[in-house]
Design a protein around this motif. Structure first.
Motif, mmCIF file in Angstrom:
data_model
loop_
_atom_site.group_PDB
_atom_site.id
_atom_site.type_symbol
_atom_site.label_atom_id
_atom_site.label_comp_id
_atom_site.label_asym_id
_atom_site.label_seq_id
_atom_site.Cartn_x
_atom_site.Cartn_y
_atom_site.Cartn_z
ATOM 1 N N ASP A 252 0.836 -1.211 0.000
ATOM 2 C CA ASP A 252 0.000 0.000 0.000
ATOM 3 C C ASP A 252 0.864 1.252 0.000
ATOM 4 O OD1 ASP A 252 -2.540 -1.091 -0.167
ATOM 5 O OD2 ASP A 252 -2.713 -1.361 1.992
ATOM 6 N N ALA A 253 1.902 1.238 -0.805
ATOM 7 C CA ALA A 253 2.841 2.359 -0.842
ATOM 8 C C ALA A 253 2.173 3.598 -1.427
ATOM 9 C CB ALA A 253 4.067 1.990 -1.661
ATOM 10 N N THR A 254 2.536 4.746 -0.874
ATOM 11 C CA THR A 254 1.953 6.011 -1.321
ATOM 12 C C THR A 254 2.991 6.956 -1.926
ATOM 13 O OG1 THR A 254 2.214 6.884 0.925
ATOM 14 C CG2 THR A 254 0.069 5.935 0.347
ATOM 15 N N TYR A 255 4.275 6.672 -1.746
ATOM 16 C CA TYR A 255 5.332 7.611 -2.139
ATOM 17 C C TYR A 255 6.573 6.813 -2.502
ATOM 18 C CZ TYR A 255 9.018 11.198 -1.138
ATOM 19 O OH TYR A 255 10.109 12.044 -1.188
ATOM 20 N N PHE A 256 7.289 7.283 -3.506
ATOM 21 C CA PHE A 256 8.575 6.655 -3.830
ATOM 22 C C PHE A 256 9.493 7.719 -4.405
ATOM 23 C CE2 PHE A 256 6.660 6.774 -7.963
ATOM 24 C CZ PHE A 256 7.672 6.696 -8.905
ATOM 25 N N THR A 257 10.770 7.420 -4.439
ATOM 26 C CA THR A 257 11.737 8.305 -5.084
ATOM 27 C C THR A 257 12.424 7.556 -6.215
ATOM 28 O OG1 THR A 257 13.537 7.720 -3.569
ATOM 29 C CG2 THR A 257 12.163 9.619 -2.978
ATOM 30 N N TYR A 258 12.991 8.331 -7.118
ATOM 31 C CA TYR A 258 13.674 7.758 -8.276
ATOM 32 C C TYR A 258 14.852 8.649 -8.635
ATOM 33 C CZ TYR A 258 11.166 11.486 -10.658
ATOM 34 O OH TYR A 258 10.690 12.722 -11.014
ATOM 35 N N VAL A 259 15.808 8.075 -9.321
ATOM 36 C CA VAL A 259 16.909 8.833 -9.907
ATOM 37 C C VAL A 259 17.232 8.207 -11.255
ATOM 38 C CG1 VAL A 259 17.973 9.618 -7.750
ATOM 39 C CG2 VAL A 259 18.617 7.405 -8.698
ATOM 40 N N GLY A 260 17.901 8.985 -12.080
ATOM 41 C CA GLY A 260 18.392 8.448 -13.327
ATOM 42 C C GLY A 260 17.305 7.916 -14.239
ATOM 43 N N ARG A 261 17.499 6.718 -14.757
ATOM 44 C CA ARG A 261 16.626 6.166 -15.781
ATOM 45 C C ARG A 261 15.558 5.221 -15.240
ATOM 46 N NH1 ARG A 261 18.141 10.020 -17.642
ATOM 47 N NH2 ARG A 261 19.141 10.391 -19.633
ATOM 48 N N ALA A 262 15.319 5.242 -13.942
ATOM 49 C CA ALA A 262 14.339 4.325 -13.362
ATOM 50 C C ALA A 262 12.952 4.503 -13.970
ATOM 51 C CB ALA A 262 14.273 4.521 -11.849
ATOM 52 N N VAL A 263 12.541 5.741 -14.196
ATOM 53 C CA VAL A 263 11.209 5.984 -14.759
ATOM 54 C C VAL A 263 11.110 5.418 -16.167
ATOM 55 C CG1 VAL A 263 9.654 7.812 -15.570
ATOM 56 C CG2 VAL A 263 10.671 7.948 -13.294
ATOM 57 N N GLN A 264 12.162 5.539 -16.952
ATOM 58 C CA GLN A 264 12.142 4.958 -18.295
ATOM 59 C C GLN A 264 11.949 3.454 -18.248
ATOM 60 O OE1 GLN A 264 15.681 6.194 -20.362
ATOM 61 N NE2 GLN A 264 14.843 8.192 -20.888
ATOM 62 N N TYR A 265 12.598 2.785 -17.287
ATOM 63 C CA TYR A 265 12.450 1.342 -17.182
ATOM 64 C C TYR A 265 11.033 0.952 -16.776
ATOM 65 C CZ TYR A 265 17.482 1.105 -17.613
ATOM 66 O OH TYR A 265 18.761 1.220 -18.060
ATOM 67 N N LEU A 266 10.417 1.746 -15.927
ATOM 68 C CA LEU A 266 9.034 1.465 -15.549
ATOM 69 C C LEU A 266 8.101 1.625 -16.744
ATOM 70 C CD1 LEU A 266 8.962 3.236 -12.070
ATOM 71 C CD2 LEU A 266 8.964 0.778 -12.508
ATOM 72 N N LEU A 267 8.360 2.645 -17.553
ATOM 73 C CA LEU A 267 7.536 2.847 -18.744
ATOM 74 C C LEU A 267 7.761 1.762 -19.788
ATOM 75 C CD1 LEU A 267 7.887 6.714 -19.121
ATOM 76 C CD2 LEU A 267 5.807 5.466 -18.516
ATOM 77 N N ALA A 268 8.919 1.115 -19.746
ATOM 78 C CA ALA A 268 9.222 0.070 -20.723
ATOM 79 C C ALA A 268 8.566 -1.261 -20.391
ATOM 80 C CB ALA A 268 10.739 -0.129 -20.831
ATOM 81 N N THR A 269 7.981 -1.400 -19.194
ATOM 82 C CA THR A 269 7.261 -2.628 -18.864
ATOM 83 C C THR A 269 5.958 -2.686 -19.665
ATOM 84 O OG1 THR A 269 6.160 -1.565 -16.991
ATOM 85 C CG2 THR A 269 8.226 -2.720 -16.537
ATOM 86 N N PRO A 270 5.454 -3.889 -19.956
ATOM 87 C CA PRO A 270 4.225 -3.990 -20.740
ATOM 88 C C PRO A 270 3.040 -3.340 -20.020
ATOM 89 C CG PRO A 270 5.363 -6.107 -20.638
ATOM 90 C CD PRO A 270 6.044 -5.207 -19.660
#
Length: 578
Positions: A252-270
């Motif tokens: 039930d996570a409500t918050y996270f942090t990211y750096v670098g290319r992590a968001v791109q990898y999440l978007l690359a998931t189906p």
């Protein structure tokens, strides 16, 4: 009223003590669940052990090294160090050999806490005077057992206050050995309280920590605000894009942090029909880029807040509701931030744009972000007076980051000072070109960097990691570039490397040094424009021979060989852990 006053705590130790008696769920991973109280008790037990392992001695700094994945032991030892008055050096597990030994010995670690998976990294390393504890062993459990009844504050190495040294956080070290930035307990507690207020973090929130905890992002922007607000913490040992959604649902996570290319990898998931079935309300980090941030919000329903804070603490930028797209924000109230020409020491003029959005005066508007109000919360480097003096030169704090500002004073990130390119006597910033190339729908990852021109200055080179099933079509890429109204005439890449793997650091940031070293002398396919504006064509062996001759004729080289013994790094565009 200061952040620490409003939070009612001016040390991390006090924040740990507040969790004593709080029996709500506080710390979880896929194998463990601890209440806030049990986490505080675990920190107290480790603090008592630490005090016994670090008897006072002349020149014996109370420094603790953590060579761990994101297991519960990491935050427990962060809490232990705070309670005992020790300092933590986060050790990067992707370092090897002499570099790894240097990180541990340079920071004067007297105790190193690790896990069995990382023991091979230490084989044969000279670590004189360092006591090594291995967490996932019976010997470790036996060592901790006598301290099970310890309470927060029972065992200290000395007085604990806001100025007590707490973190030694290594910078990236892309050029030379990494520097260990110092942060005190007061600075970390204050930062945690400020972020908790800014993002309305409360006891019912759960912070998902998937970025490595040896890096300042995970500790200061994720763990510290959760601690300040009494929120829960959920851990992923190592970032995994394929497990991200299942984790945030489970916890039930409500918050996270990211750096670098992590968001791109999440978007690359189906994509799937349940991408919005979660409680996440916010992601906070750096380097996602406006395009991917918009894609992330559209797909997952989660806004990403891009922030900026120097790793060393000398400058920060705050986002306000009126911050325009692409901007980071304005200077924090206590900072006098300016974009400075380092040669003239004068403020750069505001950026000017054409009606189509083309940057008209990048050469004069882009400069280094400087805090003219002093050095902010920069507390120095551990045993590196030269680097410290460079940051503090002239009584200002020099961030080492390129920025530009608009007429309203909003600040825009333009890359590191090392990422500046000079093409035909015009200064360019890699981050700006990357932001444009990232719009290409075939690109999963983009890196832009300078390589030497055969005669003088630089040429623009780009590395592209393509989306699954996509191929590089030079005509389509050329048409895409022609359709970008804000792409200046010097910005199109002369060389395009099509690669299945962008080389990355351990924090998912692009390893530009590796790319610059390889230049176009790499194993991946490279396309190039023989003359500016010409169609892209493959860089053939014959063309490569001609190019080499041009460099030789002018006494220049297109690339630097990598140091011997350095393993090739890279992360496929498919999601890590997937």
């Amino acid at each position: 009223m200061t952040a620490t006053t409003r939070a009612g705590a001016d040390t991390v130790a006090e924040l740990i003590r507040r969790r004593w008696g709080d029996h709500r769920t506080g710390l979880r991973d896929e194998h463990h669940t601890l209440s806030h109280h049990r986490a505080a008790a675990g920190a107290a037990a480790r603090a008592a052990l630490l005090v016994d392992l670090m008897p006072p001695r002349p020149g014996g700094e109370p420094h603790l090294g953590l060579l761990l994945d994101n297991t519960p032991e990491y935050p427990l030892w962060l809490g232990a160090a705070a309670l005992a008055g020790a300092a933590v050096a986060g050790v990067n597990p992707t370092r090897r050999g002499a570099e790894l030994a240097r990180d541990i010995t340079h920071t004067a670690c007297r105790v190193l806490v690790t896990q069995r998976a990382h023991l091979p990294l230490l084989d044969g390393l000279p670590l004189p005077g360092v006591r090594v504890l291995v967490t996932d062993t019976e010997a470790y459990e036996d060592l901790l057992a006598p301290y099970a009844d310890a309470r927060p504050g029972d065992a200290v190495l000395g007085p604990v206050g806001p100025g007590t040294r707490y973190l030694l956080t290594f910078t990236s070290g892309s050029t030379g050995a990494p520097k260990a930035a110092l942060r005190s307990q007061g600075a970390v507690a204050s930062a945690g309280a400020a972020l908790a207020r800014a993002f309305s973090v409360g006891p019912d929130d759960t912070h998902y920590i998937c970025m490595p905890m040896f890096h300042g992002n995970a500790v200061i922007a994720d763990w510290a605000p959760a601690l300040a607000a009494g929120a829960g913490i959920a851990l992923r040992a190592r970032f995994s894009a394929s497990r991200f959604l299942s984790d945030v649902r489970r916890y039930d996570a409500t918050y996270f942090t990211y750096v670098g290319r992590a968001v791109q990898y999440l978007l690359a998931t189906p994509p799937g029909p349940h991408d919005r079935d979660h409680r996440l309300r916010l992601g906070f980090g750096t380097e996602a880029g406006a395009v991917d941030a918009a894609r992330f919000r559209e797909r997952f329903g989660v806004p990403l807040v891009e922030g900026y804070g120097s790793s060393e603490g000398g400058a920060s930028i705050q986002r306000t509701p009126d911050t325009p797209p692409g901007a980071i924000g304005r200077a924090a109230p206590d900072d006098d931030l300016a974009v400075i020409d380092p040669d003239t020491l004068r403020a750069c003029p505001p950026a000017r744009f054409s009606p189509a959005g083309r940057f008209l005066n990048a050469d004069e508007a882009i400069g280094e972000l400087v805090n003219r109000g002093g050095t902010g919360t920069f507390e120095g480097y551990w045993r590196n007076p030269d680097a410290e003096a460079a940051r503090r030169r002239g009584g200002w704090y020099w961030t080492g980051d390129l920025f530009y500002r608009d007429e309203a004073g909003f600040l825009y990130f333009a890359g590191r000072t090392d990422d500046r390119l000079r093409v035909d006597s015009e200064n360019l910033a890699a981050a700006m070109i990357e932001a444009i190339l990232a719009r290409w729908d075939r690109a999963a990852g983009v890196a832009v960097y300078a390589i030497p021109d055969p005669v003088a200055g630089d040429q623009v080179m780009a590395a592209l990691a393509l989306r699954p099933g996509a191929s590089f079509d030079p005509a389509a890429f050329t048409a895409f570039l022609a359709d970008q109204p804000d792409l200046g005439t010097k910005m199109p890449p002369r060389f395009v490397r099509v690669t299945p793997a962008l080389p990355l650091t351990a924090t998912n940031k692009i390893h530009r040094v590796a790319l610059r070293r390889a230049s176009f002398l790499c194993d991946d396919p490279v396309w190039w424009c023989p003359t500016p504006g010409a169609p892209y064509e493959p860089l053939t062996p014959a063309a490569l021979t001609t190019l080499r001759a041009q460099y030789t004729d002018h006494g220049r080289t297109p690339a630097q060989p990598p140091p011997t013994g350095v393993p090739r790094q890279g992360t496929l565009p498919r999601p890590p852990g997937g």
